[in-house]
Design an enzyme around this catalytic site. Structure first.
Site, PDB file in Angstrom:
ATOM      1  N   HIS A  17     -63.889  -5.877  49.204  1.00 56.66           N
ATOM      2  CA  HIS A  17     -65.211  -5.515  48.685  1.00 56.66           C
ATOM      3  C   HIS A  17     -66.286  -6.428  49.273  1.00 56.66           C
ATOM      4  O   HIS A  17     -66.092  -7.640  49.371  1.00 56.66           O
ATOM      5  CB  HIS A  17     -65.226  -5.644  47.160  1.00 56.66           C
TER       6      HIS A  17
ATOM      7  N   LYS B 250     -81.258 -21.803  51.858  1.00 54.32           N
ATOM      8  CA  LYS B 250     -79.869 -22.174  52.137  1.00 54.32           C
ATOM      9  C   LYS B 250     -79.001 -21.661  50.995  1.00 54.32           C
ATOM     10  O   LYS B 250     -79.377 -21.761  49.832  1.00 54.32           O
ATOM     11  CB  LYS B 250     -79.713 -23.693  52.257  1.00 54.32           C
TER      12      LYS B 250
ATOM     13  N   THR C  63     -70.491 -23.564  48.597  1.00 56.84           N
ATOM     14  CA  THR C  63     -69.244 -22.882  48.221  1.00 56.84           C
ATOM     15  C   THR C  63     -69.460 -21.680  47.307  1.00 56.84           C
ATOM     16  O   THR C  63     -68.620 -20.792  47.251  1.00 56.84           O
ATOM     17  CB  THR C  63     -68.280 -23.851  47.521  1.00 56.84           C
TER      18      THR C  63
END
Length: 298
Positions: free
Chosen positions: A82, A166, A170
């Site tokens: 997905h 930005k 993570t």
């Protein structure tokens, strides 16, 4: 009458049961909020939660889940069928009872702001919350996915609505917004040829000239070795489920491919299924409001 808002956050994790379990517990922990449903798909590597609650509680639950996902999910290691761009990929808010669209827009903006202020996760506002028409469509926002976002955010037209240019290293970036109810509806094909699913998806989705209220992509279910047409039906009354199902069946016959099943992801309004039953059973003069027993028990 109590104010009720629905929130359906999507997380980029569908395999790790420890992480999914932690998210479930977090979803249950906020006063005034009920976790109605959660489902995970290993091929998509994605989990979809459905929560309802009062505006204050639902905003807190959305933030709490996003925070936990940012701590547990590392997008640099994520792989799945997905499209995705963040650990918490999308957070939609849906007005259910005694709540306006404008209130849901306000909730979405408050949550997005808090995500940046406290977690440094940037976000795009989409659907009813969108800051421009170009940002209403989630597929357009998500294009490029996690890997392409650092470059995308540097483009003039793609600065985040909240946050800097930005992504979170993570946790990536999240789409947040108010939207109407939709049905996540998938149709599984009796073939391992992903290209057939892609061609069918292109035929039926609105952006390619198909059904106005249908968003569709082809995906591969690796665990079953079959291709799937994965859809979001953003207005199930404008484009009923039976209509796209029949269109998929018709197109699949061109390739000698059967439909082997379909699925609903998360919760769905009952009327979307009643409409399909009415169509296939050829029920005449059916009155949904008067003839469905459960409507008289609420």
């Amino acid at each position: 009458m109590a104010k009720i808002v629905e929130c359906i956050p999507n997380f980029s994790e569908g395999n790790n049961q420890e992480i999914i379990g932690a998210l479930v517990e977090a979803g249950k922990s906020v006063p005034g909020v009920t976790l109605l449903d959660h489902s995970s798909d290993t091929s998509h590597n994605r989990s979809v939660f459905t929560l309802v609650g009062d505006p204050k509680g639902i905003a807190e639950a959305a933030f709490k889940l996003c925070k936990l996902a940012s701590e547990k999910i590392d997008m640099t290691k994520h792989k799945g069928e997905h499209p995705r761009m963040g650990a918490t990929d999308v957070i939609p808010f849906v007005p259910i009872q005694d709540v306006s669209v404008a209130e849901c827009v306000d909730i979405s903006k408050a949550v997005a702001k808090r995500m940046w202020d406290e977690l440094k996760i940037p976000s795009f506002l989409y659907e009813y919350s969108a800051s421009s028409p170009a940002r209403e469509n989630l597929a357009a926002i998500r294009k490029g996915q996690f890997e392409g976002m650092p470059e995308k955010l540097l483009q003039d037209e793609w600065a985040p609505d909240y946050g800097g240019r930005k992504i979170h290293p993570t946790a990536g970036i999240t789409a947040v917004g108010a939207r109407p109810p939709l049905v996540a509806f998938n149709v599984n094909l009796g073939t391992s040829d992903l290209e057939i699913a892609n061609k069918i998806a292109k035929t039926i989705r609105g952006s390619s000239g198909g059904y106005k209220h249908c968003k569709a992509i082809g995906v591969m279910l690796e665990d079953r070795n079959i291709a799937q047409v994965s859809m979001n039906m953003v207005n199930f009354e404008g484009t009923p489920l039976y209509r796209v199902f029949e269109a998929i069946r018709f197109e699949a016959e061109r390739w000698g491919v059967p439909i082997v099943g379909s699925e609903i992801i998360g919760l769905t309004p009952a009327k979307s299924l009643i409409d399909a039953a009415e169509y296939y059973l050829k029920i005449e003069k059916f009155d949904y409001g008067k003839q469905v027993l459960e409507n008289h028990l609420l």
